[in-house]
Design a protein around this motif. Structure first.
Motif, PDB file in Angstrom:
ATOM      1  N   MET A   1       0.837  -1.204   0.000  1.00  0.00           N
ATOM      2  CA  MET A   1       0.000   0.000   0.000  1.00  0.00           C
ATOM      3  C   MET A   1       0.875   1.260   0.000  1.00  0.00           C
TER       4      MET A   1
ATOM      5  N   VAL B   1      -5.351  11.613  -1.224  1.00  0.00           N
ATOM      6  CA  VAL B   1      -5.079  10.192  -1.441  1.00  0.00           C
ATOM      7  C   VAL B   1      -5.274   9.409  -0.149  1.00  0.00           C
ATOM      8  N   GLN B   2      -4.748   9.925   0.942  1.00  0.00           N
ATOM      9  CA  GLN B   2      -4.872   9.211   2.209  1.00  0.00           C
ATOM     10  C   GLN B   2      -6.320   9.121   2.685  1.00  0.00           C
TER      11      GLN B   2
ATOM     12  N   THR C   1      -8.990   9.004   0.748  1.00  0.00           N
ATOM     13  CA  THR C   1      -9.860   8.310  -0.207  1.00  0.00           C
ATOM     14  C   THR C   1      -9.329   6.944  -0.628  1.00  0.00           C
ATOM     15  N   SER C   2      -8.237   6.492   0.001  1.00  0.00           N
ATOM     16  CA  SER C   2      -7.654   5.197  -0.379  1.00  0.00           C
ATOM     17  C   SER C   2      -7.044   4.536   0.848  1.00  0.00           C
ATOM     18  N   ASN C   3      -6.469   3.381   0.624  1.00  0.00           N
ATOM     19  CA  ASN C   3      -5.800   2.647   1.699  1.00  0.00           C
ATOM     20  C   ASN C   3      -4.286   2.815   1.668  1.00  0.00           C
ATOM     21  N   ILE C   4      -3.798   3.828   0.972  1.00  0.00           N
ATOM     22  CA  ILE C   4      -2.359   4.069   0.901  1.00  0.00           C
ATOM     23  C   ILE C   4      -1.835   4.341   2.306  1.00  0.00           C
TER      24      ILE C   4
END
Length: 158
Positions: free
Chosen positions: A73, A102-103, A105-108
């Protein structure tokens, strides 16, 4: 970024000072700009966004995810800006907002960035954004077709 951006991105990618630390040749034709945009669009693990001057509507750079590693990730970010905008704080503002989006809206979990050791301005930018030196890696230089040492920086979720 779309094919329609090729003419204006050529103005960025044709400046030797801008491309000096990028892993691309300095471009001289719009076809080269179109080719790299096509490569980005075809890469499922990459995306790129243009940066526009709000006043003039002129494209002044780009940023985005160069690589996405699902197993860890991790997202590798990349960026460049026209020389006349260097030191203005634009890239710091853009990358901070981008990483927050990004953080949220995602699992990064981790962002990384690769930087030429002599690119002191980019290293300062990354450190300002909370990145820390992680390790030195070897990367194929697309211009010289040789391996070169690159510093890798990383930043976890804040």
């Amino acid at each position: 970024m779309t094919f329609d951006d090729a003419d204006q991105m050529l103005q960025v990618w044709s400046d030797e000072d801008v491309t000096r630390f990028m892993n691309i040749e300095t471009f001289s034709t719009v076809e080269q700009a179109r080719e790299i945009i096509l490569a980005i669009l075809q890469e499922k693990a990459a995306n790129r966004y243009v940066i526009m001057d709000k006043t003039s509507g002129e494209i002044i750079g780009s940023f985005g995810i160069n690589e996405l590693y699902i197993d860890t990730m991790t997202a590798e970010v990349g960026y460049e800006l026209k020389k006349k905008y260097w030191g203005s704080g634009i890239m710091s503002e853009v990358l901070q907002a981008f990483m927050q989006i990004v953080q949220s809206t995602s699992n990064i979990l981790i962002f990384t960035a690769k930087v030429a050791p002599e690119n002191e301005a980019s290293i300062r930018l990354l450190e300002k954004l909370g990145f820390h030196f992680e390790k030195t890696v070897s990367e194929l230089d697309m211009s010289t077709k040789t391996l070169k040492a690159i510093k890798q920086y990383s930043r976890g979720i804040i």
